[in-house]
Design a protein around this motif. Structure first.
Motif, PDB file in Angstrom:
ATOM      1  N   GLY A 296       0.850  -1.205   0.000  1.00  0.00           N
ATOM      2  CA  GLY A 296       0.000   0.000   0.000  1.00  0.00           C
ATOM      3  C   GLY A 296       0.878   1.244   0.000  1.00  0.00           C
ATOM      4  N   GLY A 297       1.981   1.164  -0.752  1.00  0.00           N
ATOM      5  CA  GLY A 297       3.023   2.185  -0.636  1.00  0.00           C
ATOM      6  C   GLY A 297       2.937   3.333  -1.598  1.00  0.00           C
ATOM      7  N   SER A 298       1.852   3.436  -2.357  1.00  0.00           N
ATOM      8  CA  SER A 298       1.780   4.510  -3.359  1.00  0.00           C
ATOM      9  C   SER A 298       0.771   5.586  -2.990  1.00  0.00           C
ATOM     10  N   ARG A 299       0.101   5.411  -1.866  1.00  0.00           N
ATOM     11  CA  ARG A 299      -0.932   6.378  -1.446  1.00  0.00           C
ATOM     12  C   ARG A 299      -0.886   6.537   0.063  1.00  0.00           C
TER      13      ARG A 299
ATOM     14  N   ALA B 139       6.998   0.087  -4.187  1.00  0.00           N
ATOM     15  CA  ALA B 139       5.724   0.426  -3.539  1.00  0.00           C
ATOM     16  C   ALA B 139       4.612  -0.387  -4.186  1.00  0.00           C
ATOM     17  N   ASN B 140       3.949  -1.172  -3.369  1.00  0.00           N
ATOM     18  CA  ASN B 140       2.848  -2.017  -3.863  1.00  0.00           C
ATOM     19  C   ASN B 140       1.514  -1.264  -3.766  1.00  0.00           C
ATOM     20  N   TYR B 141       0.562  -1.668  -4.579  1.00  0.00           N
ATOM     21  CA  TYR B 141      -0.816  -1.171  -4.484  1.00  0.00           C
ATOM     22  C   TYR B 141      -1.712  -2.237  -5.099  1.00  0.00           C
TER      23      TYR B 141
ATOM     24  N   PHE C 275      -0.265  -5.749  -6.945  1.00  0.00           N
ATOM     25  CA  PHE C 275      -0.696  -7.099  -6.595  1.00  0.00           C
ATOM     26  C   PHE C 275      -1.495  -7.038  -5.303  1.00  0.00           C
ATOM     27  N   ASP C 276      -2.275  -8.119  -5.085  1.00  0.00           N
ATOM     28  CA  ASP C 276      -3.174  -8.165  -3.929  1.00  0.00           C
ATOM     29  C   ASP C 276      -2.461  -8.856  -2.771  1.00  0.00           C
ATOM     30  N   VAL C 277      -2.204  -8.108  -1.705  1.00  0.00           N
ATOM     31  CA  VAL C 277      -1.422  -8.670  -0.587  1.00  0.00           C
ATOM     32  C   VAL C 277      -2.185  -9.736   0.197  1.00  0.00           C
TER      33      VAL C 277
ATOM     34  N   ASN D 273       4.620  -3.768   6.191  1.00  0.00           N
ATOM     35  CA  ASN D 273       3.251  -4.234   5.942  1.00  0.00           C
ATOM     36  C   ASN D 273       2.291  -3.113   6.322  1.00  0.00           C
ATOM     37  N   ASN D 274       1.992  -2.291   5.332  1.00  0.00           N
ATOM     38  CA  ASN D 274       1.172  -1.100   5.576  1.00  0.00           C
ATOM     39  C   ASN D 274      -0.221  -1.197   4.955  1.00  0.00           C
ATOM     40  N   ALA D 275      -0.380  -2.010   3.907  1.00  0.00           N
ATOM     41  CA  ALA D 275      -1.680  -2.054   3.201  1.00  0.00           C
ATOM     42  C   ALA D 275      -2.788  -2.419   4.183  1.00  0.00           C
TER      43      ALA D 275
ATOM     44  N   ASP E  42      -8.215 -10.786   6.011  1.00  0.00           N
ATOM     45  CA  ASP E  42      -7.295 -11.270   4.963  1.00  0.00           C
ATOM     46  C   ASP E  42      -6.337 -10.176   4.500  1.00  0.00           C
ATOM     47  N   THR E  43      -6.857  -8.956   4.380  1.00  0.00           N
ATOM     48  CA  THR E  43      -5.998  -7.880   3.863  1.00  0.00           C
ATOM     49  C   THR E  43      -5.070  -7.340   4.949  1.00  0.00           C
ATOM     50  N   ASP E  44      -5.624  -7.004   6.096  1.00  0.00           N
ATOM     51  CA  ASP E  44      -4.829  -6.291   7.108  1.00  0.00           C
ATOM     52  C   ASP E  44      -3.910  -7.226   7.890  1.00  0.00           C
TER      53      ASP E  44
ATOM     54  N   ASN F 238       5.234  -3.611  10.905  1.00  0.00           N
ATOM     55  CA  ASN F 238       3.814  -3.856  10.632  1.00  0.00           C
ATOM     56  C   ASN F 238       3.011  -2.659  11.133  1.00  0.00           C
ATOM     57  N   ILE F 239       2.112  -2.182  10.291  1.00  0.00           N
ATOM     58  CA  ILE F 239       1.337  -1.001  10.695  1.00  0.00           C
ATOM     59  C   ILE F 239       0.043  -1.454  11.378  1.00  0.00           C
ATOM     60  N   GLY F 240      -0.024  -1.195  12.662  1.00  0.00           N
ATOM     61  CA  GLY F 240      -1.223  -1.500  13.451  1.00  0.00           C
ATOM     62  C   GLY F 240      -2.148  -0.303  13.458  1.00  0.00           C
ATOM     63  N   SER F 241      -2.755  -0.050  14.599  1.00  0.00           N
ATOM     64  CA  SER F 241      -3.669   1.095  14.701  1.00  0.00           C
ATOM     65  C   SER F 241      -4.045   1.336  16.154  1.00  0.00           C
ATOM     66  N   VAL F 242      -4.294   2.586  16.465  1.00  0.00           N
ATOM     67  CA  VAL F 242      -4.820   2.907  17.796  1.00  0.00           C
ATOM     68  C   VAL F 242      -6.133   2.155  18.046  1.00  0.00           C
TER      69      VAL F 242
ATOM     70  N   ALA G  73      -8.120  -7.422  13.620  1.00  0.00           N
ATOM     71  CA  ALA G  73      -6.950  -7.585  12.742  1.00  0.00           C
ATOM     72  C   ALA G  73      -5.769  -6.772  13.250  1.00  0.00           C
ATOM     73  N   LYS G  74      -6.027  -5.524  13.615  1.00  0.00           N
ATOM     74  CA  LYS G  74      -4.926  -4.645  14.027  1.00  0.00           C
ATOM     75  C   LYS G  74      -4.377  -5.060  15.392  1.00  0.00           C
ATOM     76  N   SER G  75      -5.249  -5.501  16.275  1.00  0.00           N
ATOM     77  CA  SER G  75      -4.798  -5.986  17.576  1.00  0.00           C
ATOM     78  C   SER G  75      -3.919  -7.225  17.394  1.00  0.00           C
TER      79      SER G  75
ATOM     80  N   ASP H 137      -4.292  12.086   8.556  1.00  0.00           N
ATOM     81  CA  ASP H 137      -5.073  12.748   7.506  1.00  0.00           C
ATOM     82  C   ASP H 137      -4.858  12.070   6.144  1.00  0.00           C
ATOM     83  N   THR H 138      -5.595  10.982   5.890  1.00  0.00           N
ATOM     84  CA  THR H 138      -5.504  10.269   4.604  1.00  0.00           C
ATOM     85  C   THR H 138      -6.921  10.012   4.083  1.00  0.00           C
ATOM     86  N   ASP H 139      -6.991   9.399   2.894  1.00  0.00           N
ATOM     87  CA  ASP H 139      -8.297   9.100   2.288  1.00  0.00           C
ATOM     88  C   ASP H 139      -9.151   8.254   3.225  1.00  0.00           C
ATOM     89  N   MET H 140      -8.492   7.301   3.949  1.00  0.00           N
ATOM     90  CA  MET H 140      -9.234   6.396   4.838  1.00  0.00           C
ATOM     91  C   MET H 140      -9.979   7.206   5.906  1.00  0.00           C
ATOM     92  N   VAL H 141      -9.317   8.222   6.450  1.00  0.00           N
ATOM     93  CA  VAL H 141      -9.914   9.017   7.525  1.00  0.00           C
ATOM     94  C   VAL H 141     -10.867  10.079   6.954  1.00  0.00           C
ATOM     95  N   ARG H 142     -10.571  10.548   5.735  1.00  0.00           N
ATOM     96  CA  ARG H 142     -11.472  11.532   5.118  1.00  0.00           C
ATOM     97  C   ARG H 142     -12.849  10.917   4.846  1.00  0.00           C
TER      98      ARG H 142
HETATM   99  P1  NDP Z   1      -5.363   4.433   2.338  1.00  0.00           P
HETATM  100  O1  NDP Z   1      -6.743   3.901   2.190  1.00  0.00           O
HETATM  101  O2  NDP Z   1      -5.119   5.868   2.098  1.00  0.00           O
HETATM  102  O3  NDP Z   1      -4.360   3.572   1.429  1.00  0.00           O
HETATM  103  C1  NDP Z   1      -4.373   2.174   1.552  1.00  0.00           C
HETATM  104  C2  NDP Z   1      -3.302   1.594   0.672  1.00  0.00           C
HETATM  105  O4  NDP Z   1      -3.358   0.167   0.806  1.00  0.00           O
HETATM  106  C3  NDP Z   1      -3.535   1.903  -0.802  1.00  0.00           C
HETATM  107  O5  NDP Z   1      -2.270   2.084  -1.419  1.00  0.00           O
HETATM  108  C4  NDP Z   1      -4.197   0.631  -1.320  1.00  0.00           C
HETATM  109  O6  NDP Z   1      -3.956   0.388  -2.716  1.00  0.00           O
HETATM  110  C5  NDP Z   1      -3.470  -0.407  -0.490  1.00  0.00           C
HETATM  111  N1  NDP Z   1      -4.221  -1.655  -0.423  1.00  0.00           N
HETATM  112  C6  NDP Z   1      -5.458  -1.880   0.107  1.00  0.00           C
HETATM  113  N2  NDP Z   1      -5.798  -3.171  -0.050  1.00  0.00           N
HETATM  114  C7  NDP Z   1      -4.754  -3.772  -0.660  1.00  0.00           C
HETATM  115  C8  NDP Z   1      -4.507  -5.089  -1.120  1.00  0.00           C
HETATM  116  N3  NDP Z   1      -5.384  -6.078  -0.954  1.00  0.00           N
HETATM  117  N4  NDP Z   1      -3.319  -5.341  -1.733  1.00  0.00           N
HETATM  118  C9  NDP Z   1      -2.399  -4.375  -1.917  1.00  0.00           C
HETATM  119  N5  NDP Z   1      -2.577  -3.106  -1.522  1.00  0.00           N
HETATM  120  C10 NDP Z   1      -3.742  -2.817  -0.908  1.00  0.00           C
HETATM  121  O7  NDP Z   1      -4.916   4.021   3.819  1.00  0.00           O
HETATM  122  P2  NDP Z   1      -4.038   4.814   4.880  1.00  0.00           P
HETATM  123  O8  NDP Z   1      -2.833   5.370   4.236  1.00  0.00           O
HETATM  124  O9  NDP Z   1      -4.918   5.687   5.657  1.00  0.00           O
HETATM  125  O10 NDP Z   1      -3.631   3.610   5.859  1.00  0.00           O
HETATM  126  C11 NDP Z   1      -2.431   2.887   5.705  1.00  0.00           C
HETATM  127  C12 NDP Z   1      -2.305   1.903   6.855  1.00  0.00           C
HETATM  128  O11 NDP Z   1      -2.336   2.612   8.098  1.00  0.00           O
HETATM  129  C13 NDP Z   1      -3.454   0.900   6.915  1.00  0.00           C
HETATM  130  O12 NDP Z   1      -2.978  -0.338   7.357  1.00  0.00           O
HETATM  131  C14 NDP Z   1      -4.364   1.498   7.979  1.00  0.00           C
HETATM  132  O13 NDP Z   1      -5.163   0.536   8.582  1.00  0.00           O
HETATM  133  C15 NDP Z   1      -3.352   2.096   8.930  1.00  0.00           C
HETATM  134  N6  NDP Z   1      -3.883   3.145   9.771  1.00  0.00           N
HETATM  135  C16 NDP Z   1      -4.380   4.298   9.222  1.00  0.00           C
HETATM  136  C17 NDP Z   1      -4.850   5.291  10.026  1.00  0.00           C
HETATM  137  C18 NDP Z   1      -5.340   6.564   9.487  1.00  0.00           C
HETATM  138  O14 NDP Z   1      -5.756   7.411  10.300  1.00  0.00           O
HETATM  139  N7  NDP Z   1      -5.320   6.822   8.200  1.00  0.00           N
HETATM  140  C19 NDP Z   1      -4.859   5.150  11.480  1.00  0.00           C
HETATM  141  C20 NDP Z   1      -4.296   3.917  11.955  1.00  0.00           C
HETATM  142  C21 NDP Z   1      -3.824   2.959  11.106  1.00  0.00           C
HETATM  143  P3  NDP Z   1      -4.728   1.258  -3.851  1.00  0.00           P
HETATM  144  O15 NDP Z   1      -4.000   2.582  -3.882  1.00  0.00           O
HETATM  145  O16 NDP Z   1      -4.572   0.475  -5.095  1.00  0.00           O
HETATM  146  O17 NDP Z   1      -6.148   1.393  -3.385  1.00  0.00           O
END
Ligand code: NDP
Length: 240
Positions: free
Chosen positions: A9-12, A31-33, A54-56, A81-83, A104-106, A131-135, A150-152, A181-186
């Protein structure tokens, strides 16, 4: 020669900041995505970092990708392991598919990629895994039994694998971000976000670069005595 780092998940979002921080540190980064080709191409154009789709969560796809990276770039000695994804719902409304997708993903991705890269790290007598967990894995969160589970679990996985890697020079650590501040939180509704912000003593969301810096710290050559730890980066929201 520069060590090779794979950031899932290294491109976003947070992953993009991690990839950039590791490149800045002198690593050769891949950087995978999984689906966002346009974002990945833009990231590559901006940073020069190689991107790979590729799908992690798919062990066979990970196997093919690791073999390709090893052949074309070099053995992976740094793995982040950030995806991650969310599929939020209360337990009553959560389907088995929502549970499986997040687990499966996290979490499954950590198993897949650690398993596929560990032997090369053992041979090199060097490895850095983060490995990227979470609060929300540390505290739990309403509507997120799948994500919190999953995160725990990532934190237990990290501590167990750290024990297996230690004598081979492989460190395994976790970073537990708070709200960044990322798409996930927005995607979180505004009224929920107001309540979340009120619980963060520092009074703002974190920046992806703040996570990137921490991962670069943990993957540095000099970080060989830090293993099995979790670094919480959450603006004081949860002091663990
Ligand atoms: P985003 O949703 O912004 O980005 C997620 C990234 O993971 C994207 O690059 C996406 O690829 C990739 N991804 C998702 N599923 C897969 C898959 N099956 N195979 C490969 N790549 C995949 O997430 P964030 O940057 O916000 O989060 C990154 C990590 O940090 C996550 O593990 C999240 O749980 C954790 N986290 C985030 C927090 C937050 O506040 N944002 C807080 C705590 C933890 P694609 O670009 O192709 O969609």
């Amino acid at each position: 020669m520069a060590r090779v780092a794979l950031v899932t998940g290294g491109s976003r979002g947070i992953g993009a900041a991690i990839s950039a921080a590791l490149k800045e540190q002198g690593r050769t980064v891949v950087a995978n995505y999984t689906s966002s080709d346009a974002a990945a191409e833009a990231f590559h154009a901006e940073t020069g970092i190689r991107v790979m789709r590729f799908d992690v969560s798919d062990l066979a796809a990970c196997e093919t990708a690791v073999a390709q990276i090893t052949a074309e770039v070099g053995p992976i000695e740094i793995l982040v392991n950030n995806a991650g994804i969310t599929r939020d719902a209360t337990l009553t409304r959560m389907t088995r598919d929502m549970w499986d997708a997040v687990l499966d993903t996290d979490l499954g991705s950590c198993f897949n990629l650690c398993k596929l890269t560990f032997d090369a790290m053992r041979t090199a007598k060097f490895g850095r895994i983060v490995n990227i967990g979470s609060v929300n894995g540390q505290m739990g969160q309403y509507g997120q039994v799948n994500y919190a589970a999953a995160k725990s679990a990532i934190h237990g996985f990290t501590k167990a694998l750290a024990q297996e890697g230690a004598r081979f020079g492989i460190t395994v650590n976790a970073v537990a971000p708070g709200y960044i501040d990322t798409d996930m939180v927005r995607a979180v509704p505004a009224e929920v976000m107001q309540k979340i912000l009120a619980r963060i003593p520092i009074g703002r969301l974190g920046h992806s670069e703040e996570i990137g810096r921490a991962v670069a710290f943990l993957t540095a050559e000099e970080a060989g005595f830090i293993t099995g730890s979790t670094l919480s980066i959450n603006g004081g929201q949860h002091m663990y």
